[in-house]
Design a protein around this motif. Structure first.
Motif, PDB file in Angstrom:
ATOM      1  N   GLU A 176      -0.692  -1.720  15.927  1.00  0.00           N
ATOM      2  CA  GLU A 176       0.105  -1.237  14.964  1.00  0.00           C
ATOM      3  C   GLU A 176      -0.917  -1.118  13.659  1.00  0.00           C
ATOM      4  O   GLU A 176      -2.126  -1.684  13.490  1.00  0.00           O
ATOM      5  CB  GLU A 176       1.140  -2.292  14.553  1.00  0.00           C
ATOM      6  N   PHE A 177      -0.758  -0.185  12.756  1.00  0.00           N
ATOM      7  CA  PHE A 177      -1.495   0.270  11.544  1.00  0.00           C
ATOM      8  C   PHE A 177      -2.192  -1.006  10.784  1.00  0.00           C
ATOM      9  O   PHE A 177      -3.360  -1.170  10.523  1.00  0.00           O
ATOM     10  CB  PHE A 177      -0.819   1.304  10.761  1.00  0.00           C
ATOM     11  N   ASN A 178      -1.299  -1.733  10.170  1.00  0.00           N
ATOM     12  CA  ASN A 178      -1.485  -2.643   9.291  1.00  0.00           C
ATOM     13  C   ASN A 178      -2.515  -3.812   9.880  1.00  0.00           C
ATOM     14  O   ASN A 178      -3.519  -4.131   9.201  1.00  0.00           O
ATOM     15  CB  ASN A 178      -0.266  -3.620   8.633  1.00  0.00           C
TER      16      ASN A 178
ATOM     17  N   LEU B  44       2.959  -5.953   2.999  1.00  0.00           N
ATOM     18  CA  LEU B  44       3.428  -4.703   3.508  1.00  0.00           C
ATOM     19  C   LEU B  44       2.394  -3.665   3.964  1.00  0.00           C
ATOM     20  O   LEU B  44       2.679  -2.548   4.190  1.00  0.00           O
ATOM     21  CB  LEU B  44       4.269  -4.062   2.610  1.00  0.00           C
TER      22      LEU B  44
ATOM     23  N   HIS C 279       1.924   9.917   5.777  1.00  0.00           N
ATOM     24  CA  HIS C 279       2.573   9.447   4.424  1.00  0.00           C
ATOM     25  C   HIS C 279       2.133  10.686   3.558  1.00  0.00           C
ATOM     26  O   HIS C 279       2.506  10.854   2.357  1.00  0.00           O
ATOM     27  CB  HIS C 279       1.808   8.469   3.680  1.00  0.00           C
TER      28      HIS C 279
ATOM     29  N   ASP D  84       7.710   3.871   2.746  1.00  0.00           N
ATOM     30  CA  ASP D  84       8.642   2.754   3.376  1.00  0.00           C
ATOM     31  C   ASP D  84       8.226   1.368   2.382  1.00  0.00           C
ATOM     32  O   ASP D  84       9.088   0.816   2.040  1.00  0.00           O
ATOM     33  CB  ASP D  84       8.258   2.481   4.589  1.00  0.00           C
ATOM     34  N   ASP D  85       6.973   1.516   1.853  1.00  0.00           N
ATOM     35  CA  ASP D  85       6.730   0.422   1.069  1.00  0.00           C
ATOM     36  C   ASP D  85       7.381   0.542  -0.376  1.00  0.00           C
ATOM     37  O   ASP D  85       7.939  -0.163  -0.942  1.00  0.00           O
ATOM     38  CB  ASP D  85       5.234   0.308   0.558  1.00  0.00           C
TER      39      ASP D  85
ATOM     40  N   ASN E 263       1.102   2.427  17.040  1.00  0.00           N
ATOM     41  CA  ASN E 263       1.467   3.672  16.197  1.00  0.00           C
ATOM     42  C   ASN E 263       0.160   4.244  15.566  1.00  0.00           C
ATOM     43  O   ASN E 263       0.039   5.420  15.092  1.00  0.00           O
ATOM     44  CB  ASN E 263       2.687   3.359  15.290  1.00  0.00           C
TER      45      ASN E 263
ATOM     46  N   ASP F  78       0.751  -1.289   0.057  1.00  0.00           N
ATOM     47  CA  ASP F  78       0.063   0.054   0.010  1.00  0.00           C
ATOM     48  C   ASP F  78       0.694   1.086   0.021  1.00  0.00           C
ATOM     49  O   ASP F  78       0.626   1.972   1.013  1.00  0.00           O
ATOM     50  CB  ASP F  78      -0.772   0.102   1.444  1.00  0.00           C
TER      51      ASP F  78
ATOM     52  N   ASN G  54      -2.632   2.529   3.493  1.00  0.00           N
ATOM     53  CA  ASN G  54      -2.098   4.178   3.959  1.00  0.00           C
ATOM     54  C   ASN G  54      -2.948   5.172   3.184  1.00  0.00           C
ATOM     55  O   ASN G  54      -2.961   6.313   3.811  1.00  0.00           O
ATOM     56  CB  ASN G  54      -0.472   4.360   3.299  1.00  0.00           C
TER      57      ASN G  54
ATOM     58  N   LEU H 296       6.733  -3.550  15.075  1.00  0.00           N
ATOM     59  CA  LEU H 296       7.214  -2.316  15.288  1.00  0.00           C
ATOM     60  C   LEU H 296       8.347  -2.637  16.361  1.00  0.00           C
ATOM     61  O   LEU H 296       9.281  -1.551  16.258  1.00  0.00           O
ATOM     62  CB  LEU H 296       6.060  -1.297  15.798  1.00  0.00           C
TER      63      LEU H 296
ATOM     64  N   MET I 126       5.214  -7.088   7.384  1.00  0.00           N
ATOM     65  CA  MET I 126       5.132  -6.017   8.224  1.00  0.00           C
ATOM     66  C   MET I 126       3.938  -5.935   9.001  1.00  0.00           C
ATOM     67  O   MET I 126       3.013  -5.669   8.163  1.00  0.00           O
ATOM     68  CB  MET I 126       5.631  -4.770   7.480  1.00  0.00           C
TER      69      MET I 126
ATOM     70  N   HIS J  25       9.966   0.844   8.104  1.00  0.00           N
ATOM     71  CA  HIS J  25       9.312  -0.604   8.454  1.00  0.00           C
ATOM     72  C   HIS J  25       9.310  -1.606   7.342  1.00  0.00           C
ATOM     73  O   HIS J  25      10.045  -2.721   7.392  1.00  0.00           O
ATOM     74  CB  HIS J  25       7.555  -0.255   8.720  1.00  0.00           C
ATOM     75  N   ASP J  26       8.890  -1.266   6.038  1.00  0.00           N
ATOM     76  CA  ASP J  26       8.634  -2.447   5.246  1.00  0.00           C
ATOM     77  C   ASP J  26       9.697  -2.950   4.570  1.00  0.00           C
ATOM     78  O   ASP J  26       9.760  -3.914   4.224  1.00  0.00           O
ATOM     79  CB  ASP J  26       7.595  -1.778   4.067  1.00  0.00           C
TER      80      ASP J  26
HETATM   81  C1  BDR Z   1       2.865   0.182   8.813  1.00  0.00           C
HETATM   82  O1  BDR Z   1       1.873   0.877   8.302  1.00  0.00           O
HETATM   83  C2  BDR Z   1       2.220   1.864   7.207  1.00  0.00           C
HETATM   84  O2  BDR Z   1       2.115   3.399   7.510  1.00  0.00           O
HETATM   85  C3  BDR Z   1       3.595   1.713   6.852  1.00  0.00           C
HETATM   86  O3  BDR Z   1       3.845   1.453   5.334  1.00  0.00           O
HETATM   87  C4  BDR Z   1       3.916   0.329   7.290  1.00  0.00           C
HETATM   88  O4  BDR Z   1       3.659  -0.783   6.471  1.00  0.00           O
HETATM   89  C5  BDR Z   1       3.659   0.509   9.869  1.00  0.00           C
HETATM   90  O5  BDR Z   1       2.781   0.502  10.812  1.00  0.00           O
END
Ligand code: BDR
Ligand code: CA
Length: 311
Positions: free
Chosen positions: A166-168, A125, A82, A13-14, A160, A9, A39, A191, A151, A241-242
């Motif tokens: 964590e977001f994903n 990712l 992002h 970092d992806d 985060n 996505d 994202n 993370l 990730m 991260h990714d």
């Molecule tokens: C993950 O969430 C996205 O913001 C980044 O691309 C990474 O995959 C980190 O929490």
């Protein structure tokens, strides 16, 4: 070379993870890229994936747009990290390389059925929507996956997007639960590891000093990307991260962790999307994931700079 599908996505970092894979053809055979909403919405993530491949001059990469929303919930995005485009920083352009007609989920299913069993690694990712959708629709492919290296998640270094998640994983917790319960060999870059892979000034300058289009593009993305963590948390740089996922495939010895049981919270509003890791083995639940928590950050950035330099 190891056959992989990157499910992504982008996301700065992806994009760096994709570039690392493209710069490492000896170790990595990229069968295709599938995009997912995360994202930023799907229309942007697939555009950003195409921009990234074009910057690397790799317009032959097969890019398939996948799911535009989580399995059972409305999409949550991360423009606050992002930027509006998802790839803020460098000057962006309208990519001209093609997007494949086939849906990303169908591409994952067909590829796993076409390749020899146990030879394809999935590299998510972003939110796990496409992977779970493929497993739901074609359960016969589950046993054919070599490994999932992803990730996502956090345990000691929680939160985060919420204090617990964590977001994903938070964006599509039902998808994550299904993938973690699938029985596939799973390696996580949470993370706990990625917050140790920080883009310091010196490391970003090393990308710029490559003096190439990829090097400049990467440095400009990371200049923008680090702002969030540096300004908000006073951290020394942005967490990359990714790319940890791809670096693990190339140099597994850079990472270490523990094989533990990880369960995903899907109901509590307070801790939705939390990856509850039985780090101390206090339950009799069987381990289902390799949970990484250490990285040789210096070695990681040396590898990354060297491989981006090949593009
Ligand atoms: C993950 O969430 C996205 O913001 C980044 O691309 C990474 O995959 C980190 O929490
Ligand atoms: Ca991502």
């Amino acid at each position: 070379a190891r056959k992989i599908i990157i499910d992504t996505d982008p996301g700065q970092d992806d994009a760096v993870a994709i570039l690392l894979a493209l710069g490492s053809p000896e170790e990595i055979d990229l069968l295709g890229l599938t995009t997912v909403a995360g994202n930023v919405p799907l229309a942007r993530t697939q555009t950003n994936a195409r921009i990234t491949c074009e910057v690397a001059g790799r317009t032959e990469v097969k890019i398939h747009a996948g799911s535009d929303a989580p399995l059972e919930r409305p999409l949550v995005t991360a423009e606050h990290v992002h930027g509006r485009s998802g790839l803020d920083g460098p000057e962006l352009f309208d990519p001209t390389m093609p997007l494949q007609d086939q849906h990303g989920v169908d591409f994952i299913i067909d590829t796993l059925r076409a390749e020899a069993p146990g030879t394809v690694t999935l590299c998510p990712l972003g939110p796990l929507t496409n992977i779970a959708a493929a497993f739901r629709r074609a359960p016969d492919i589950i046993d054919r996956v070599m490994e999932i290296v992803m990730m996502g998640g956090a345990y000691f270094e929680v939160g985060n997007i919420t204090p617990a998640a964590e977001f994903n994983i938070y964006v599509d917790p039902e998808a994550a639960r299904e993938v973690f319960a699938s029985g596939v060999t799973l390696t996580m870059m949470p993370l706990d590891v990625t917050h140790k892979a920080l883009t310091t000034r010196v490391r970003v300058e090393a990308f710029r000093n490559l003096g190439t289009r990829v090097g400049n593009f990467t440095a400009e993305m990371l200049d923008f990307f680090e702002r969030f963590d540096v300004e908000k948390y006073g951290s020394e740089g942005g967490p990359l991260h990714d790319p940890c996922v791809i670096a693990y495939l190339i140099r597994p010895e850079l990472f270490s962790g523990r094989h533990v049981n990880v369960e995903i919270e899907v109901t509590s509003p307070l801790t939705l999307g939390m990856t509850v890791a039985d780090w101390w083995g206090v339950t009799d639940r069987a381990p289902n994931a390799m949970f990484m928590n250490e990285v040789d950050a210096e070695g990681f950035f040396i590898l990354l700079t060297e491989r981006l330099g090949r593009l």
